[in-house]
Design an enzyme around this catalytic site. Structure first.
Site, short mmCIF file in Angstrom:
data_model
loop_
_atom_site.label_atom_id
_atom_site.label_comp_id
_atom_site.label_asym_id
_atom_site.label_seq_id
_atom_site.Cartn_x
_atom_site.Cartn_y
_atom_site.Cartn_z
N CYS A 86 0.59 -1.31 0.21
CA CYS A 86 0.09 -0.01 -0.05
C CYS A 86 0.78 1.35 0.04
CB CYS A 86 -0.77 0.00 1.21
SG CYS A 86 -0.28 -0.28 2.72
N ASP A 296 -7.55 5.52 -1.65
CA ASP A 296 -7.12 4.35 -0.83
C ASP A 296 -6.58 3.30 -1.63
OD1 ASP A 296 -7.05 2.35 1.30
OD2 ASP A 296 -8.90 2.46 1.71
N HIS A 298 -5.88 0.05 -0.81
CA HIS A 298 -6.33 -1.26 -0.21
C HIS A 298 -7.68 -1.81 -1.11
CE1 HIS A 298 -4.54 0.96 2.93
NE2 HIS A 298 -3.82 -0.40 3.13
#
Length: 409
Positions: A86, A296, A298
């Site tokens: 990430c 994000d 993820h």
């Protein structure tokens, strides 16, 4: 039933973008109805009247997430970065924004299913998940080995900044000058020397080839089409990417820094911030009120292969749902702030704006702006493939990685 119908329809329309991870996007809130201004990478919007413009801006940022089924990193390594990549993806996002500013301009906007300018595809190709793209997960992970990070290990903001800096040695198209400011200090003279075309390069190709054996020096535009030549070779100033790793507290962010952090998103040179929470990195692109706005990484998506003529099916590289938000007070204190200055005048403007912020008694400066290098530390503005002192200095200031290390997954 309606939600199920929508999800089914989305799965048919965008098979590459909806995975198990992304189903939670249906729960994301829209922007609040508030008179508070919305700041996205140096541009101000109204949450009441500019929602379409806000979403167009956010959607136009390149969104890099976990991917699966790419070629093994290093030939025998992982084929997915799920669970460990990430911060590497956030590094890709902040650097992709720098390339967009460099080649397309801050005002450029992406439109779904519309063919873009060639420069856009050149940029996107440089980040694809394959070993011969400049800024691919493969190159970042392998270059990180030299920073003491094994492939598959989590990075902190400083490590990814140092790795991206080294990878720009091979980007003959963008011709960027990348400065990673250490010790919470930006040395103006160092940056002027780095960006000046009259300065000799830090190292020759032979030294770079010896230090970075994984790089393919037979491909001068590695990751780009062969016609992607730089048209600005004769400019007196190399476009600057300034990355500043910072620690704004111990276990949590010191509230005295919050106002200055907000100011950074208001500057026209802003590239945003990489950081997040322990074990969870985000790319922060703005704020509204006391909340940060971020992309994000993820979400696990299938790998995307380029089509003919370097065109790319690119819907999955743009976040097409309302952006995420989190309270600024929840931000982990270890971050890296990014800025892009296309010209020397742009850099001078950035310096003047930072000096003005320093005069605000209610805002605690996150870093110091100095004209000259002090004698306390070695000069690190010219990072050579030989490293030595500069590498040891980077190691010393890389302690924030420990706070982000994954303990279990």
């Amino acid at each position: 039933t309606d939600i199920v119908a929508v999800i089914k329809n989305d799965l048919i329309t965008f098979p590459a973008t909806l995975t198990y991870d992304t189903l939670r996007f249906a729960d994301f809130e829209d922007f609040p109805e508030t008179a508070e201004p919305v700041w996205i990478l140096g541009t101000e919007y109204s949450a009441l009247t500019d929602k379409d413009e806000i979403f167009a801006d956010v959607t136009s940022r390149l969104w890099f997430t976990y991917r699966r089924n790419f070629s093994p990193i290093g030939g025998t390594g992982p084929t997915s970065d799920n669970g460990w990549g990430c911060m590497l993806r956030c590094g890709q996002m902040i650097f992709a924004q720098a390339l967009i500013c460099r080649h397309l301009g801050r005002e450029w906007r992406w439109v779904n299913r519309k063919q873009q300018r060639d420069e856009y595809y050149n940029i996107l190709n440089a980040f694809l998940d394959k070993k011969d793209s400049y800024y691919s997960i493969h190159q970042i992970a392998q270059m990180g080995v030299g920073e003491g990070k094994s492939i598959g290990q989590w990075y902190g903001p400083n490590t990814v900044a140092q790795v991206l800096k080294k990878l720009t040695f091979f980007d003959n198209w963008s011709m960027l000058a990348v400065h990673v400011a250490m010790d919470n200090t930006v040395i103006i003279d160092d940056i002027r020397g780095l960006c000046s075309r009259s300065q000799a390069p830090c190292a020759g190709a032979a030294a770079a080839a010896e230090a970075f054996p994984n790089m393919d020096f037979q491909r001068p535009f590695n990751g780009y089409p062969s016609g992607a030549n730089s048209s600005d070779d004769m400019l007196p100033w190399k476009p600057l990417v300034l990355l500043i790793p910072l620690r704004l507290g111990l276990s949590e962010i010191n509230e005295a820094y919050i106002k200055t952090l907000k100011h950074c998103f208001m500057l026209p040179q802003s590239l945003g911030v990489i950081g997040g929470k322990p074990n969870s990195a985000h790319y922060f692109i703005g704020y509204i009120g006391e909340e940060l706005i971020y992309l994000d990484p993820h979400t696990t998506q299938p790998v995307v292969e380029p089509l003919e003529d370097f065109l790319i099916q690119d819907e999955s590289f743009h976040c097409q749902h309302p952006p995420c938000r989190m309270r600024i007070s929840d931000l982990d204190p270890s971050i890296a702030v990014g800025f892009f200055c296309s010209t020397e005048e742009d850099f001078n403007d950035w310096c003047n704006r930072m000096r003005k912020i320093s005069q605000d008694k209610d805002a605690l400066l996150m870093f110091e702006l100095m004209e000259h290098q002090t004698s306390r530390f070695p000069d690190v503005h010219c990072l050579t493939p030989d490293f030595t002192d500069s590498e040891r200095l980077e190691r010393f200031f890389d302690s924030e990685d420990e706070d982000f290390e994954i303990l279990s997954f």
